[in-house]
Design an enzyme around this catalytic site. Structure first.
Site, PDB file in Angstrom:
ATOM      1  N   TYR A  77       0.762  -1.231  -0.018  1.00 39.11           N
ATOM      2  CA  TYR A  77      -0.075   0.179   0.051  1.00 39.11           C
ATOM      3  C   TYR A  77       1.049   1.381  -0.062  1.00 39.11           C
ATOM      4  O   TYR A  77       0.568   2.308  -0.672  1.00 39.11           O
ATOM      5  CB  TYR A  77      -0.759  -0.006   1.131  1.00 39.11           C
ATOM      6  CG  TYR A  77      -1.912   1.400   1.374  1.00 39.11           C
ATOM      7  CD1 TYR A  77      -2.992   0.917   0.501  1.00 39.11           C
ATOM      8  CD2 TYR A  77      -1.706   2.315   1.989  1.00 39.11           C
ATOM      9  CE1 TYR A  77      -4.218   2.112   0.652  1.00 39.11           C
ATOM     10  CE2 TYR A  77      -2.574   3.381   2.085  1.00 39.11           C
ATOM     11  CZ  TYR A  77      -3.502   3.377   1.225  1.00 39.11           C
ATOM     12  OH  TYR A  77      -4.501   4.383   1.263  1.00 39.11           O
ATOM     13  N   PHE A 129      -9.015  20.950 -24.907  1.00 40.84           N
ATOM     14  CA  PHE A 129      -9.258  19.517 -24.943  1.00 40.84           C
ATOM     15  C   PHE A 129     -10.481  19.415 -24.117  1.00 40.84           C
ATOM     16  O   PHE A 129     -10.645  19.857 -22.936  1.00 40.84           O
ATOM     17  CB  PHE A 129      -7.898  18.720 -24.713  1.00 40.84           C
ATOM     18  CG  PHE A 129      -8.414  17.085 -24.915  1.00 40.84           C
ATOM     19  CD1 PHE A 129      -8.681  16.687 -25.913  1.00 40.84           C
ATOM     20  CD2 PHE A 129      -8.583  16.430 -23.751  1.00 40.84           C
ATOM     21  CE1 PHE A 129      -9.015  15.282 -26.199  1.00 40.84           C
ATOM     22  CE2 PHE A 129      -8.938  14.970 -23.733  1.00 40.84           C
ATOM     23  CZ  PHE A 129      -9.155  14.409 -24.910  1.00 40.84           C
ATOM     24  N   THR A 130     -11.062  18.317 -24.420  1.00 36.66           N
ATOM     25  CA  THR A 130     -12.395  18.283 -23.871  1.00 36.66           C
ATOM     26  C   THR A 130     -12.271  18.083 -22.202  1.00 36.66           C
ATOM     27  O   THR A 130     -12.715  18.880 -21.389  1.00 36.66           O
ATOM     28  CB  THR A 130     -13.320  16.967 -23.971  1.00 36.66           C
ATOM     29  OG1 THR A 130     -12.366  15.781 -23.982  1.00 36.66           O
ATOM     30  CG2 THR A 130     -13.800  17.382 -25.630  1.00 36.66           C
ATOM     31  N   ASP A 220       0.607  19.366 -21.417  1.00 40.16           N
ATOM     32  CA  ASP A 220       0.082  17.984 -21.385  1.00 40.16           C
ATOM     33  C   ASP A 220       0.955  17.264 -22.177  1.00 40.16           C
ATOM     34  O   ASP A 220       1.023  17.367 -23.544  1.00 40.16           O
ATOM     35  CB  ASP A 220      -1.448  18.331 -22.233  1.00 40.16           C
ATOM     36  CG  ASP A 220      -2.240  16.914 -22.477  1.00 40.16           C
ATOM     37  OD1 ASP A 220      -1.496  15.910 -21.965  1.00 40.16           O
ATOM     38  OD2 ASP A 220      -3.319  16.960 -23.062  1.00 40.16           O
ATOM     39  N   LYS A 263      -1.510   6.597 -23.658  1.00 39.87           N
ATOM     40  CA  LYS A 263      -0.987   6.856 -25.157  1.00 39.87           C
ATOM     41  C   LYS A 263       0.276   6.509 -25.436  1.00 39.87           C
ATOM     42  O   LYS A 263       0.780   5.508 -25.620  1.00 39.87           O
ATOM     43  CB  LYS A 263      -1.334   8.435 -25.269  1.00 39.87           C
ATOM     44  CG  LYS A 263      -2.789   8.862 -25.685  1.00 39.87           C
ATOM     45  CD  LYS A 263      -3.538   8.782 -24.490  1.00 39.87           C
ATOM     46  CE  LYS A 263      -4.975   9.389 -24.454  1.00 39.87           C
ATOM     47  NZ  LYS A 263      -5.836   9.695 -23.315  1.00 39.87           N
ATOM     48  N   ARG A 387     -15.216  14.709 -33.364  1.00 37.69           N
ATOM     49  CA  ARG A 387     -14.414  15.784 -32.807  1.00 37.69           C
ATOM     50  C   ARG A 387     -14.920  17.159 -33.354  1.00 37.69           C
ATOM     51  O   ARG A 387     -14.292  17.580 -34.363  1.00 37.69           O
ATOM     52  CB  ARG A 387     -12.971  15.385 -33.100  1.00 37.69           C
ATOM     53  CG  ARG A 387     -12.295  14.560 -31.878  1.00 37.69           C
ATOM     54  CD  ARG A 387     -12.358  15.135 -30.495  1.00 37.69           C
ATOM     55  NE  ARG A 387     -11.746  14.298 -29.304  1.00 37.69           N
ATOM     56  CZ  ARG A 387     -12.608  13.949 -28.501  1.00 37.69           C
ATOM     57  NH1 ARG A 387     -13.631  14.069 -28.419  1.00 37.69           N
ATOM     58  NH2 ARG A 387     -11.950  13.377 -27.449  1.00 37.69           N
ATOM     59  N   PHE A 454     -20.132  14.290 -25.355  1.00 39.42           N
ATOM     60  CA  PHE A 454     -20.081  13.295 -26.433  1.00 39.42           C
ATOM     61  C   PHE A 454     -19.853  12.002 -25.930  1.00 39.42           C
ATOM     62  O   PHE A 454     -19.903  11.167 -26.793  1.00 39.42           O
ATOM     63  CB  PHE A 454     -18.530  14.088 -27.059  1.00 39.42           C
ATOM     64  CG  PHE A 454     -17.595  13.832 -26.324  1.00 39.42           C
ATOM     65  CD1 PHE A 454     -16.621  12.722 -26.553  1.00 39.42           C
ATOM     66  CD2 PHE A 454     -17.025  15.111 -25.677  1.00 39.42           C
ATOM     67  CE1 PHE A 454     -15.597  12.672 -25.742  1.00 39.42           C
ATOM     68  CE2 PHE A 454     -16.110  14.667 -24.710  1.00 39.42           C
ATOM     69  CZ  PHE A 454     -15.127  13.864 -24.924  1.00 39.42           C
TER      70      PHE A 454
END
Length: 462
Positions: A77, A129-130, A220, A263, A387, A454
């Site tokens: 943990y 970006f969303t 980002d 990604k 998009r 979306f």
């Protein structure tokens, strides 16, 4: 295709060890599945999808080394050794000294927004970006787009369409005052613009400007390795530099970063936020306990952190990134050769179809990009994503739709998953839908969630 493009052919730098069967459905079954999903490809069951190009987030194939690393998971943990492996990988490849792991990029966006935004501040960035904008707004910030104008033109060939416009940024700082700027939110590459990169020259200019005004830059870094590839390929003086060197220099101009490791880092789950300032790190480390888990696991299993550390190393290998972006370009070249409208130049992670040009007879309120995603699925079982106006959401003050200049349908290529033959099938389906474009009628939204609509909105044909 290589010889058709007047170059030697290339092959993926891996061989297949395990396969997952794919199944094709017939047109009747696809129509039934799409209707049940409310014409939203996010609501389709994966078992009803043939080639899944919805996203590259968490859909990559992990390597044998990563799977072996999963067996080395220390599930303590507190103080898992895999945390320290991940911390060292982020320091070594991205250059940030202080790391807080999170369950995915969205968790990192949440933490950073909570500690770095005071209600009433502005957050300039190179296109929204969303999820990023949603967290910034929920923290009381107002996002301001300061990307160069070329980014809003799908046909413009600018090599670095992700660049920040210094004139726009200067105007905002002069009008609002530097103290009302929370930070510069910089994406590399820029997803909503078509996976477009930021140049190193622009990055240096931003660092100089922001340092002069006391403004922090947070990156980002979700696809920063792909951004490094474009710098290596397109920017003078970087063609002999390694991806690792370019990535480190690029990050060195920022005060911190957040990342969805699902990604570039080739894992199915995971993310992080990393900073240079020790006091900011203390705030982040304290908040992560409330929302994610102890600061040495942040909502992740030890085995996931180990796979992430290995994925970071693999992500900067030249053969990997050339193959990854080469496959995207392969699909783009097929489509461009047939005169199909796409965002140019081709970006790093996806092909973005220009839905406005597909359906010039449809108003934006008829959701052309959502329509195109639906038509692709009906034709072949390929799952793409919208998009455009649906993803852009609504203005929180006026309640009207945000109406982006770009109305795009994204064909997102997972890493190390599909072959060139799959890309041929995708290209042929896009061509078939393009050939039949005059018959499309558009959609009506019949269910609209409050946040990030979306993902769960539902539609019906007009």
């Amino acid at each position: 295709m290589g010889q058709q493009a007047s170059r030697r052919s290339w092959a993926e730098p891996w061989k297949i060890k395990v396969v997952e069967p794919l199944y094709r459905t017939d047109a009747t079954a696809r129509a039934r599945a799409l209707d049940a999903a409310g014409y939203n490809t996010f609501l389709l069951r994966s078992e009803d999808v043939y080639i899944d190009l919805l996203t590259d987030s968490g859909t990559s194939a992990m390597s044998d080394r990563q799977w072996a690393g999963m067996m080395l998971g220390d599930e303590a943990y507190a103080g898992s050794r895999n945390y320290y492996r991940l911390e060292e990988a982020v320091r070594s490849f991205y250059g940030y000294p202080h790391l807080v792991p999170t369950h995915q990029g969205r968790g990192a966006e949440h933490l950073l927004s909570k500690v770095a935004i005071t209600p009433g501040q502005f957050v300039p960035g190179n296109m929204y970006f969303t999820t990023t904008r949603a967290h910034q707004e929920m923290a009381g910030g107002t996002f301001v787009d300061v990307i160069i104008d070329e980014a809003h033109d799908p046909d413009d060939g600018h090599p670095f369409k992700g660049n920040v416009d210094l004139v726009k940024l200067t105007r905002l700082v002069e009008e609002a005052g530097a103290t009302r700027i929370a930070y510069l939110s910089l994406a590399a590459t820029v997803n909503m613009a078509g996976g477009q990169p930021v140049s190193m020259a622009n990055m240096r200019e931003l660092r100089t400007f922001c340092s002069r005004h006391g403004i922090r830059i947070f990156l980002d870094a979700t696809r920063a390795v792909e951004n490094a590839f474009f710098i290596q390929e397109r920017e003078p003086g970087y063609d002999t530099r390694s991806l690792r060197e370019i990535l480190l220099e690029f990050c060195s101009y920022t005060d911190g970063a957040w990342m969805s490791a699902k990604k570039d880092s080739l894992v199915n789950i995971g993310g992080w936020v990393a900073v240079r300032d020790a006091l900011l790190f203390e705030e982040l480390r304290n908040l992560v306990v409330l929302y994610e888990g102890l600061h040495t696991y942040g909502g992740l299993a030890g085995r996931d952190m180990e796979a992430m550390a290995i994925g970071i190393e693999e992500s900067v290998q030249d053969d990997h990134i050339r193959s990854r972006i080469g496959q995207v370009r392969y699909l783009g070249e097929l489509l461009s050769g047939w005169g199909i409208p796409i965002v140019k130049p081709v970006g790093g992670h996806a092909i973005f179809l220009n839905a406005r040009c597909f359906y010039p007879h449809l108003a934006q309120d008829a959701f052309p990009a959502q329509t195109l995603a639906a038509e692709l699925y009906l034709d072949s079982g390929i799952r793409a994503m919208e998009r455009g106006i649906v993803s852009a959401g609504r203005d929180p003050i006026t309640g009207d739709h945000h109406r982006p200049a770009l109305e795009l349908t994204r064909l997102t290529i997972p890493r190390r998953v599909y072959t060139q033959a799959h890309m041929d099938v995708v290209a042929e389906s896009v061509k078939a839908v393009h050939d039949a474009r005059a018959h499309s009628r558009g959609l009506v939204m019949v269910h609209e969630p409050r946040h990030l609509r979306f993902f769960q909105a539902r539609f019906t044909p007009q």
